[in-house]
Scaffold this motif. Structure first.
Motif, PDB file in Angstrom:
ATOM      1  N   PHE A 215       0.840  -1.201   0.000  1.00 18.79           N
ATOM      2  CA  PHE A 215       0.000   0.000   0.000  1.00 18.79           C
ATOM      3  C   PHE A 215       0.870   1.245   0.000  1.00 18.79           C
ATOM      4  O   PHE A 215       1.045   1.884  -1.006  1.00 18.79           O
ATOM      5  N   VAL A 216       1.455   1.599   1.130  1.00 20.86           N
ATOM      6  CA  VAL A 216       2.312   2.787   1.161  1.00 20.86           C
ATOM      7  C   VAL A 216       3.625   2.458   1.845  1.00 20.86           C
ATOM      8  O   VAL A 216       4.651   2.231   1.220  1.00 20.86           O
ATOM      9  N   GLY A 217       3.597   2.430   3.182  1.00 22.78           N
ATOM     10  CA  GLY A 217       4.802   2.208   3.955  1.00 22.78           C
ATOM     11  C   GLY A 217       4.441   1.996   5.408  1.00 22.78           C
ATOM     12  O   GLY A 217       3.255   1.945   5.770  1.00 22.78           O
ATOM     13  N   ASP A 221       0.804   1.294   6.910  1.00 19.59           N
ATOM     14  CA  ASP A 221       0.595  -0.154   6.963  1.00 19.59           C
ATOM     15  C   ASP A 221       0.400  -0.649   8.390  1.00 19.59           C
ATOM     16  O   ASP A 221      -0.334  -1.618   8.624  1.00 19.59           O
ATOM     17  N   LEU A 222       1.041  -0.005   9.356  1.00 16.47           N
ATOM     18  CA  LEU A 222       0.820  -0.351  10.758  1.00 16.47           C
ATOM     19  C   LEU A 222      -0.638  -0.128  11.134  1.00 16.47           C
ATOM     20  O   LEU A 222      -1.272  -0.975  11.771  1.00 16.47           O
ATOM     21  N   ALA A 223      -1.196   1.007  10.740  1.00  8.32           N
ATOM     22  CA  ALA A 223      -2.594   1.320  11.055  1.00  8.32           C
ATOM     23  C   ALA A 223      -3.555   0.334  10.409  1.00  8.32           C
ATOM     24  O   ALA A 223      -4.603   0.002  10.979  1.00  8.32           O
ATOM     25  N   LEU A 224      -3.207  -0.149   9.226  1.00 12.94           N
ATOM     26  CA  LEU A 224      -4.090  -1.076   8.503  1.00 12.94           C
ATOM     27  C   LEU A 224      -3.951  -2.515   8.976  1.00 12.94           C
ATOM     28  O   LEU A 224      -4.753  -3.371   8.589  1.00 12.94           O
ATOM     29  N   GLY A 225      -2.945  -2.801   9.793  1.00 15.59           N
ATOM     30  CA  GLY A 225      -2.862  -4.103  10.455  1.00 15.59           C
ATOM     31  C   GLY A 225      -2.374  -5.259   9.610  1.00 15.59           C
ATOM     32  O   GLY A 225      -2.606  -6.423   9.957  1.00 15.59           O
ATOM     33  N   ASP A 279       5.921  14.494   7.418  1.00 16.85           N
ATOM     34  CA  ASP A 279       5.145  13.624   8.302  1.00 16.85           C
ATOM     35  C   ASP A 279       5.509  12.160   8.049  1.00 16.85           C
ATOM     36  O   ASP A 279       5.773  11.389   8.987  1.00 16.85           O
ATOM     37  N   MET A 280       5.538  11.763   6.787  1.00 17.27           N
ATOM     38  CA  MET A 280       5.858  10.380   6.455  1.00 17.27           C
ATOM     39  C   MET A 280       7.300  10.048   6.823  1.00 17.27           C
ATOM     40  O   MET A 280       7.588   8.971   7.364  1.00 17.27           O
ATOM     41  N   TYR A 281       8.213  10.958   6.548  1.00 18.79           N
ATOM     42  CA  TYR A 281       9.632  10.702   6.810  1.00 18.79           C
ATOM     43  C   TYR A 281       9.894  10.561   8.307  1.00 18.79           C
ATOM     44  O   TYR A 281      10.721   9.750   8.740  1.00 18.79           O
ATOM     45  N   ALA A 282       9.169  11.348   9.102  1.00 19.08           N
ATOM     46  CA  ALA A 282       9.345  11.278  10.552  1.00 19.08           C
ATOM     47  C   ALA A 282       8.740  10.022  11.148  1.00 19.08           C
ATOM     48  O   ALA A 282       9.296   9.431  12.086  1.00 19.08           O
ATOM     49  N   ASN A 283       7.602   9.593  10.618  1.00 14.83           N
ATOM     50  CA  ASN A 283       6.846   8.531  11.273  1.00 14.83           C
ATOM     51  C   ASN A 283       7.053   7.145  10.676  1.00 14.83           C
ATOM     52  O   ASN A 283       6.784   6.148  11.356  1.00 14.83           O
ATOM     53  N   ASP A 284       7.517   7.048   9.440  1.00 17.03           N
ATOM     54  CA  ASP A 284       7.785   5.724   8.864  1.00 17.03           C
ATOM     55  C   ASP A 284       8.811   4.933   9.680  1.00 17.03           C
ATOM     56  O   ASP A 284       8.561   3.766  10.018  1.00 17.03           O
ATOM     57  N   PRO A 285       9.968   5.504  10.027  1.00 19.81           N
ATOM     58  CA  PRO A 285      10.938   4.702  10.781  1.00 19.81           C
ATOM     59  C   PRO A 285      10.458   4.333  12.177  1.00 19.81           C
ATOM     60  O   PRO A 285      10.774   3.253  12.682  1.00 19.81           O
ATOM     61  N   ARG A 286       9.679   5.212  12.799  1.00 18.46           N
ATOM     62  CA  ARG A 286       9.144   4.883  14.127  1.00 18.46           C
ATOM     63  C   ARG A 286       8.101   3.772  14.034  1.00 18.46           C
ATOM     64  O   ARG A 286       8.064   2.864  14.874  1.00 18.46           O
ATOM     65  N   LEU A 291       6.616  -2.207  14.272  1.00 22.15           N
ATOM     66  CA  LEU A 291       6.294  -3.447  13.554  1.00 22.15           C
ATOM     67  C   LEU A 291       7.301  -4.553  13.892  1.00 22.15           C
ATOM     68  O   LEU A 291       6.918  -5.711  14.108  1.00 22.15           O
ATOM     69  N   VAL A 292       8.561  -4.193  13.951  1.00 25.81           N
ATOM     70  CA  VAL A 292       9.609  -5.184  14.213  1.00 25.81           C
ATOM     71  C   VAL A 292       9.634  -5.579  15.684  1.00 25.81           C
ATOM     72  O   VAL A 292       9.618  -6.767  16.033  1.00 25.81           O
ATOM     73  N   ASN A 293       9.667  -4.590  16.577  1.00 24.78           N
ATOM     74  CA  ASN A 293       9.882  -4.859  17.998  1.00 24.78           C
ATOM     75  C   ASN A 293       8.635  -5.370  18.716  1.00 24.78           C
ATOM     76  O   ASN A 293       8.731  -6.189  19.640  1.00 24.78           O
ATOM     77  N   ASP A 294       7.468  -4.890  18.303  1.00 24.77           N
ATOM     78  CA  ASP A 294       6.235  -5.259  19.010  1.00 24.77           C
ATOM     79  C   ASP A 294       5.432  -6.340  18.301  1.00 24.77           C
ATOM     80  O   ASP A 294       4.622  -7.027  18.937  1.00 24.77           O
ATOM     81  N   HIS A 295       5.629  -6.491  16.997  1.00 26.91           N
ATOM     82  CA  HIS A 295       4.776  -7.417  16.248  1.00 26.91           C
ATOM     83  C   HIS A 295       5.548  -8.496  15.495  1.00 26.91           C
ATOM     84  O   HIS A 295       4.943  -9.268  14.753  1.00 26.91           O
ATOM     85  N   GLY A 296       6.846  -8.537  15.680  1.00 25.34           N
ATOM     86  CA  GLY A 296       7.636  -9.623  15.118  1.00 25.34           C
ATOM     87  C   GLY A 296       7.733  -9.662  13.612  1.00 25.34           C
ATOM     88  O   GLY A 296       7.958 -10.715  13.010  1.00 25.34           O
ATOM     89  N   VAL A 297       7.598  -8.504  12.977  1.00 29.05           N
ATOM     90  CA  VAL A 297       7.703  -8.449  11.527  1.00 29.05           C
ATOM     91  C   VAL A 297       9.163  -8.657  11.101  1.00 29.05           C
ATOM     92  O   VAL A 297      10.090  -8.137  11.722  1.00 29.05           O
ATOM     93  N   ILE A 298       9.344  -9.429  10.035  1.00 30.38           N
ATOM     94  CA  ILE A 298      10.673  -9.700   9.490  1.00 30.38           C
ATOM     95  C   ILE A 298      10.868  -8.797   8.276  1.00 30.38           C
ATOM     96  O   ILE A 298      10.102  -8.873   7.306  1.00 30.38           O
ATOM     97  N   THR A 299      11.857  -7.928   8.326  1.00 37.41           N
ATOM     98  CA  THR A 299      12.061  -6.964   7.238  1.00 37.41           C
ATOM     99  C   THR A 299      13.145  -7.438   6.274  1.00 37.41           C
ATOM    100  O   THR A 299      14.093  -8.134   6.650  1.00 37.41           O
TER     101      THR A 299
END
Length: 366
Positions: A215-217, A221-225, A279-286, A291-299
């Motif tokens: 979708f985007v980033g 994508d975090l909000a969309l689950g 806004d996107m540049y500031a919040n994408d890395p956070r 996603l990685v630390n709390d939800h176990g996403v593999i990047t």
């Protein structure tokens, strides 16, 4: 943001909004209310919030002379009918992405994102200073509307996959949500491609209608689950290297505005384009850290080499077909875009990229 809470907020007040949408735009004592329909869920991070912020900017800067009322996806029209609402006069403005309307003219894709094409900074340079806006105006003149850049996501993520991709063989027959010319590239590589609005993607992944989606980033994508269904996340896209959103206005109504209100609409869109980028540049890395630390996403930073090579070959085929089969205006758009890219990439690859590589290799203050 919890996905359940987000989707609950996204659907709230749809009935009341739809009822109010039936009224004609208000005009009283020299003041007007314009309706903006969007392709985004209500309060959607970055993009939906950016649409609302743009409306608020116009309203405030005009001191209420032009009030913009925002309708989220589905509140007034389905998300992928937002532009049609402006064309048929149901709304005065729409907020979305130009490549959603490539069925009207494939040339519109060049004002959103092109596989292996312009970065955000390059796209902005072309549109603002190298003739892009004038060509965009010609395209939209066919439909009686005017488009302005209104938001910038930067380089998007490559997408969410249920399993790691190890080679080109892994994507054969895969059902993948991705739009625009990039979708045509994936299709040439053996993928079954579809497009759908943001709010529909999660369920399609969950019920296995889709095998993968982009979708985007991370911020969106975090909000969309999506992490609840897919764990493998490719964080760099080759098909959307610098995606732009647009605000489209009814051209006749826009030109009928006093010159100061025309300038407010145009300049507010430009300001919000830059604001969404920050806004996107500031919040994408956070969001990615969550996603990685709390939800176990593999990047995965990049797709396997054979997928990238096949994608580059497919992109050349797609663009050649667009050039050879398009009308004169499509060909004019592509010639201008590629000519600008040849110039602009010398700055990006010769200056910016060299600095980033040097910083990565030699500088660390952590």
């Amino acid at each position: 943001m919890d996905r359940r809470s987000f989707l609950k907020n996204a659907s709230f007040a749809g009935t009341a909004a739809a009822a109010s949408a039936l009224a004609a735009p208000a005009v009283a004592q020299g003041k007007m209310t314009w309706r903006m329909v969007t392709t985004w869920p209500k309060n959607f991070p970055g993009l939906g919030v950016g649409a609302q912020r743009l409306a608020d900017r116009i309203t405030a800067a005009s001191d209420g002379q032009l009030t913009v009322q925002v309708f989220a996806a589905g509140e007034m029209v389905p998300p992928l009918q937002a532009l049609d609402a402006v064309i048929d006069g149901s709304a005065e403005m729409s907020h979305g992405a130009a490549y959603y309307w490539q069925n009207k003219s494939v040339a519109l894709s060049f004002f959103t994102g092109v596989p292996f094409g312009m970065t955000s900074r390059e796209l902005t340079a072309w549109v603002r200073f190298m003739g892009g806006q004038e060509i965009w105006d010609e395209i939209y003149d066919q439909f009686g509307v005017q488009g302005f850049l209104s938001g910038d996501t930067g380089t998007q993520a490559g997408g969410w996959f249920k399993n790691e991709l190890t080679s080109l063989d892994d994507i054969q027959g895969m059902r993948f949500r991705t739009p625009g010319l990039g979708g045509q590239v994936w299709q040439k590589m053996g993928v079954s491609v579809t497009n759908m609005a943001a709010g529909e993607i999660f369920q399609a992944l969950q019920n296995n209608t889709l095998d993968a989606a982009e979708f985007v980033g991370p911020y969106n994508d975090l909000a969309l689950g999506f992490y609840q269904v897919c764990k493998h996340y490719y964080t760099s896209s080759f098909n959307e290297p610098g995606l732009a959103t647009e605000v489209v206005v009814d051209k006749a109504k826009y030109q009928a505005l006093p010159s100061n209100l025309q300038a407010i609409v145009r300049d507010a869109a430009q300001a919000e384009y830059d604001n969404v980028a920050s806004d996107m540049y500031a919040n994408d890395p956070r969001a990615l850290a969550t996603l990685v630390n709390d939800h176990g996403v593999i990047t995965h930073n990049q797709f396997p080499d054979d997928i990238l090579q096949a994608a580059a070959n497919a992109a050349k085929e797609v663009l050649t077909e667009v050039r050879d089969n398009g009308d004169a205006l499509v060909q004019k758009t592509m010639k201008s875009y590629l000519g600008a890219l040849d110039i602009l990439r010398t700055r990006t690859e010769g200056t910016d990229q060299s600095f980033v590589m040097a910083r990565e290799k030699y500088f660390d203050m952590s």
